[in-house]
Design a protein around this motif. Sequence first.
Motif, PDB file in Angstrom:
ATOM      1  N   LYS A  45       4.989  -6.628 -31.532  1.00 44.66           N
ATOM      2  CA  LYS A  45       4.213  -7.845 -31.305  1.00 44.66           C
ATOM      3  C   LYS A  45       4.347  -8.367 -29.884  1.00 44.66           C
ATOM      4  CE  LYS A  45       3.313 -12.464 -33.149  1.00 44.66           C
ATOM      5  NZ  LYS A  45       3.653 -13.465 -34.176  1.00 44.66           N
ATOM      6  N   HIS A  46       5.514  -8.197 -29.287  1.00 47.90           N
ATOM      7  CA  HIS A  46       5.761  -8.796 -27.979  1.00 47.90           C
ATOM      8  C   HIS A  46       5.899  -7.765 -26.865  1.00 47.90           C
ATOM      9  CE1 HIS A  46       6.267 -12.800 -29.763  1.00 47.90           C
ATOM     10  NE2 HIS A  46       6.966 -12.205 -30.730  1.00 47.90           N
ATOM     11  N   VAL A  47       6.815  -6.817 -27.058  1.00 44.98           N
ATOM     12  CA  VAL A  47       7.056  -5.825 -26.003  1.00 44.98           C
ATOM     13  C   VAL A  47       5.805  -4.981 -25.751  1.00 44.98           C
ATOM     14  CG1 VAL A  47       8.409  -3.807 -25.344  1.00 44.98           C
ATOM     15  CG2 VAL A  47       9.530  -5.756 -26.436  1.00 44.98           C
ATOM     16  N   ALA A  48       5.222  -4.452 -26.819  1.00 47.47           N
ATOM     17  CA  ALA A  48       4.050  -3.590 -26.671  1.00 47.47           C
ATOM     18  C   ALA A  48       2.877  -4.357 -26.059  1.00 47.47           C
ATOM     19  CB  ALA A  48       3.648  -3.014 -28.025  1.00 47.47           C
ATOM     20  N   LYS A  49       2.696  -5.615 -26.443  1.00 41.19           N
ATOM     21  CA  LYS A  49       1.585  -6.403 -25.917  1.00 41.19           C
ATOM     22  C   LYS A  49       1.740  -6.655 -24.423  1.00 41.19           C
ATOM     23  CE  LYS A  49      -0.946 -10.724 -26.570  1.00 41.19           C
ATOM     24  NZ  LYS A  49      -1.051 -11.981 -27.353  1.00 41.19           N
ATOM     25  N   ASN A  50       2.956  -6.958 -23.979  1.00 38.08           N
ATOM     26  CA  ASN A  50       3.180  -7.228 -22.565  1.00 38.08           C
ATOM     27  C   ASN A  50       3.115  -5.959 -21.720  1.00 38.08           C
ATOM     28  OD1 ASN A  50       4.134 -10.225 -21.923  1.00 38.08           O
ATOM     29  ND2 ASN A  50       4.852  -9.691 -23.965  1.00 38.08           N
ATOM     30  N   ALA A  51       3.452  -4.825 -22.322  1.00 37.22           N
ATOM     31  CA  ALA A  51       3.381  -3.566 -21.583  1.00 37.22           C
ATOM     32  C   ALA A  51       1.970  -2.990 -21.589  1.00 37.22           C
ATOM     33  CB  ALA A  51       4.349  -2.555 -22.189  1.00 37.22           C
ATOM     34  N   ALA A  52       1.125  -3.463 -22.482  1.00 31.80           N
ATOM     35  CA  ALA A  52      -0.207  -2.872 -22.651  1.00 31.80           C
ATOM     36  C   ALA A  52      -1.089  -3.040 -21.436  1.00 31.80           C
ATOM     37  CB  ALA A  52      -0.888  -3.478 -23.876  1.00 31.80           C
ATOM     38  N   GLY A  53      -0.967  -4.182 -20.730  1.00 31.42           N
ATOM     39  CA  GLY A  53      -1.827  -4.426 -19.572  1.00 31.42           C
ATOM     40  C   GLY A  53      -1.672  -3.381 -18.478  1.00 31.42           C
ATOM     41  N   PRO A  54      -0.463  -3.201 -17.941  1.00 27.54           N
ATOM     42  CA  PRO A  54      -0.274  -2.168 -16.913  1.00 27.54           C
ATOM     43  C   PRO A  54      -0.588  -0.761 -17.404  1.00 27.54           C
ATOM     44  CG  PRO A  54       1.564  -3.707 -16.908  1.00 27.54           C
ATOM     45  CD  PRO A  54       0.749  -4.017 -18.123  1.00 27.54           C
ATOM     46  N   VAL A  55      -0.256  -0.480 -18.663  1.00 27.33           N
ATOM     47  CA  VAL A  55      -0.552   0.851 -19.214  1.00 27.33           C
ATOM     48  C   VAL A  55      -2.060   1.061 -19.299  1.00 27.33           C
ATOM     49  CG1 VAL A  55      -0.356   2.336 -21.252  1.00 27.33           C
ATOM     50  CG2 VAL A  55       1.616   1.014 -20.479  1.00 27.33           C
ATOM     51  N   LEU A  56      -2.785   0.025 -19.693  1.00 24.50           N
ATOM     52  CA  LEU A  56      -4.243   0.113 -19.772  1.00 24.50           C
ATOM     53  C   LEU A  56      -4.844   0.378 -18.393  1.00 24.50           C
ATOM     54  CD1 LEU A  56      -6.854  -0.178 -21.413  1.00 24.50           C
ATOM     55  CD2 LEU A  56      -6.760  -2.640 -20.957  1.00 24.50           C
ATOM     56  N   THR A  57      -4.319  -0.294 -17.386  1.00 20.76           N
ATOM     57  CA  THR A  57      -4.794  -0.049 -16.022  1.00 20.76           C
ATOM     58  C   THR A  57      -4.547   1.391 -15.609  1.00 20.76           C
ATOM     59  OG1 THR A  57      -4.362  -2.357 -15.410  1.00 20.76           O
ATOM     60  CG2 THR A  57      -4.578  -0.765 -13.613  1.00 20.76           C
ATOM     61  N   MET A  58      -3.359   1.900 -15.925  1.00 27.51           N
ATOM     62  CA  MET A  58      -3.051   3.291 -15.594  1.00 27.51           C
ATOM     63  C   MET A  58      -3.957   4.256 -16.347  1.00 27.51           C
ATOM     64  SD  MET A  58      -1.512   5.631 -14.038  1.00 27.51           S
ATOM     65  CE  MET A  58      -0.458   4.557 -13.069  1.00 27.51           C
ATOM     66  N   VAL A  59      -4.246   3.950 -17.607  1.00 31.31           N
ATOM     67  CA  VAL A  59      -5.118   4.813 -18.405  1.00 31.31           C
ATOM     68  C   VAL A  59      -6.522   4.857 -17.801  1.00 31.31           C
ATOM     69  CG1 VAL A  59      -6.298   5.006 -20.635  1.00 31.31           C
ATOM     70  CG2 VAL A  59      -3.845   4.604 -20.555  1.00 31.31           C
ATOM     71  N   SER A  60      -7.012   3.731 -17.298  1.00 34.25           N
ATOM     72  CA  SER A  60      -8.340   3.722 -16.671  1.00 34.25           C
ATOM     73  C   SER A  60      -8.349   4.588 -15.418  1.00 34.25           C
ATOM     74  CB  SER A  60      -8.753   2.292 -16.341  1.00 34.25           C
ATOM     75  OG  SER A  60      -7.926   1.739 -15.334  1.00 34.25           O
ATOM     76  N   LEU A  61      -7.284   4.523 -14.632  1.00 30.93           N
ATOM     77  CA  LEU A  61      -7.189   5.374 -13.442  1.00 30.93           C
ATOM     78  C   LEU A  61      -7.098   6.843 -13.836  1.00 30.93           C
ATOM     79  CD1 LEU A  61      -4.679   3.253 -11.311  1.00 30.93           C
ATOM     80  CD2 LEU A  61      -7.145   3.464 -10.980  1.00 30.93           C
ATOM     81  N   VAL A  62      -6.388   7.114 -14.914  1.00 36.14           N
ATOM     82  CA  VAL A  62      -6.263   8.488 -15.414  1.00 36.14           C
ATOM     83  C   VAL A  62      -7.623   9.014 -15.855  1.00 36.14           C
ATOM     84  CG1 VAL A  62      -5.391   9.844 -17.366  1.00 36.14           C
ATOM     85  CG2 VAL A  62      -3.824   8.413 -16.046  1.00 36.14           C
ATOM     86  N   PHE A  63      -8.416   8.170 -16.504  1.00 35.75           N
ATOM     87  CA  PHE A  63      -9.727   8.618 -16.963  1.00 35.75           C
ATOM     88  C   PHE A  63     -10.628   8.984 -15.791  1.00 35.75           C
ATOM     89  CE2 PHE A  63     -14.058   7.625 -18.703  1.00 35.75           C
ATOM     90  CZ  PHE A  63     -14.123   8.744 -19.524  1.00 35.75           C
TER      91      PHE A  63
END
Length: 313
Positions: A228-246
Amino acid sequence: MLSVVIRRLIVAVPLMGVISFIVFMLSSLAGGSVGQAILGPTASAESVAALNAKLGADRPVLVQYVDWLRHAITGDLGLSVVSGVPVADTIASRIPVTMSLAVGALLLVIILGVTSGAIAAIRGGITGRLAEVLAVLGRGLPSFWLALIAVLVFGVNLAWLPVSGYVPFADSPSGWIQSLILPVVVLGVSEIALVAVVTRAEMLSAMRSDYVRSLRANGYPWKRIVFKHVAKNAAGPVLTMVSLVFVSLIGGTILMEQIFGMPGLGTLMVSATTKHDLQVIQGLAVFYTAMVVVVFLLTDIASGYLNAKARAR
């Protein structure tokens, strides 16, 4: 949030214009001509000049660009000077191949990269170190080398999978999957490791924060804190990295299509460049630019839903 979307769309228009202009100028500086490419190296200079004049390739470069831009604004990307087929139709027929590769590799990267990174962060110890080692290996091995090894082992020696060609999903769903396995895996290997490392780092950073320590001290269940907390806060930077990866995967499909003989946009780009087909090259430049804009726009929207402050803006 709406202002962010509007800004992205406003910037996209001049960006596509600048990129199309640069691509057009660079393509025109390449040696040879479309007439030479069509008629072959043995054609006489007179016949080449006549064909270039017929196709309008002998006009000044700026005149050609302005003429292309005037039609492109209305949605007309012109005709391929080589095949005579509308550029939009040519690109549309190749999109399923390239997007199958890129999206398939992206799903593989998200599933394996995020999962392994999260496990490495939660368990730590040797699992975390192993993720780092695999990341270095994955990023260090050249994609073309991995592709050739995969073809040799799984295609030639074991004969488990086809080594070239593309089967449309409508023709055979199973054949479509088999034709994508090798290129998708090879394309996603290095990016899996990158996403895993970023996921691990962001989750570790969140787990070491004061609010997580406070939640643990107050007796909150660890699993609830993580999801609920750790994954949500880490999701933003990971999402940005995933977009760059795509975006990187879209570019990587050019090499994979060449190695595995797949008729996608990358193969079309190489062919158009070889034949000096400026209309197709320009159309592809516009398409790839539009793809990047759309990916980053969707990333901004998704980040807004994850971050209340971004929504407020």
